[in-house]
Design an enzyme around this catalytic site. Sequence first.
Site, short mmCIF file in Angstrom:
data_model
loop_
_atom_site.label_atom_id
_atom_site.label_comp_id
_atom_site.label_asym_id
_atom_site.label_seq_id
_atom_site.Cartn_x
_atom_site.Cartn_y
_atom_site.Cartn_z
N ASP A 143 7.02 0.62 2.13
CA ASP A 143 6.83 -0.82 2.20
C ASP A 143 8.04 -1.48 2.86
O ASP A 143 9.15 -0.93 2.84
CB ASP A 143 6.64 -1.40 0.80
CG ASP A 143 5.36 -0.91 0.14
OD1 ASP A 143 4.44 -0.49 0.86
OD2 ASP A 143 5.30 -0.93 -1.11
N LYS A 144 7.84 -2.65 3.41
CA LYS A 144 8.90 -3.38 4.11
C LYS A 144 10.20 -3.42 3.30
O LYS A 144 11.28 -3.18 3.84
CB LYS A 144 8.43 -4.80 4.41
CG LYS A 144 9.50 -5.71 4.99
CD LYS A 144 8.99 -7.14 5.11
CE LYS A 144 10.10 -8.08 5.56
NZ LYS A 144 9.64 -9.49 5.61
#
Length: 334
Positions: A143-144
């Site tokens: 995830d970011k």
Amino acid sequence: MTDSAIETVTIADGEPGGRLDRVLAARIPALSRSRLKALILAGQVAIAARTVRDPAAQVNSGDTVTVTLPEAEPAKPAAEEIPLDIVYEDDALIVIDKPKGLVVHPAAGHATGTLVNALIAHCGDSLSGIGGVKRPGIVHRLDKDTTGLMVVAKTDKAHRALSKQFEKKLEGPLERGYLAFVWGAPDRPRGTVDAPLDRHPHAREKRAVRAGGRDAVTHWELVERFSGEDSSKDGGKPVAALLACTLETGRTHQIRVHLAHIGHPILGDETYATGFKTRANRLTPAAREALASLGRQALHAYRLAFEHPVTGEFLEFESELPADLAALEAALKA
């Protein structure tokens, strides 16, 4: 490759033939079957000098098959000079320690400034063309705002072999370990969350545990418990804990959803720990400050191990907690 290249496959007399795409996939391991199928459909494959566009065409004993490999097309995402923390690199793959805030792949809302843009710039001509395009082969994602270790393929052959390891985790050498700071603490030293995941019924950007979803299995182990500012008010119960998690599957948001599902969402997770914000009042002032400045979920991919797709060597990598999580840990322990 500056010009088209030719691969030649000859089926010796007495050797069994078969479907064209299967014969080529068995004899040209550097190319994926989907890539070979695309070349066949594009008229780049010939049997006995006759162009064949049917992947199911029969190849017989004694046939010679030629495959024309056009020069790999430039990657559509633009190359961007974005600093990378490179842990390991060779001609087949690259392992990076991803920082927070870096999106892995261009998508809606993130057309630039991604890991793919950075890798295209860094790798340059060493990318041989995944699926006929000069781009890095993403085999798994973070995830970011999740930090930590990622492996990316630089060739079709490496991409296919690594993808198989990620698909068959229980049967292969792949290991992925994560450290998660969570609210509360489990009452036992270790456990497993085996709960299927699917899209959330009301929020498409979220995932949820749902019957009929894709199978998802997360193993966790308690590493440390952390007391709050006044543990006597809570009957001595810890306010937070550090868990080490390993994955059998790699679903989107898997660890975040699974830990929330068992009542221990990750600190700082604005998506899956929304009902736990008042828990911050139980933290010490230093821990509250560290959490407030974190600005992301407290999740780090600290371990990655796999079999090298070319040499077969077992590679192992570990990553220390980044500065923001190390500061949170120190504040929770104080």
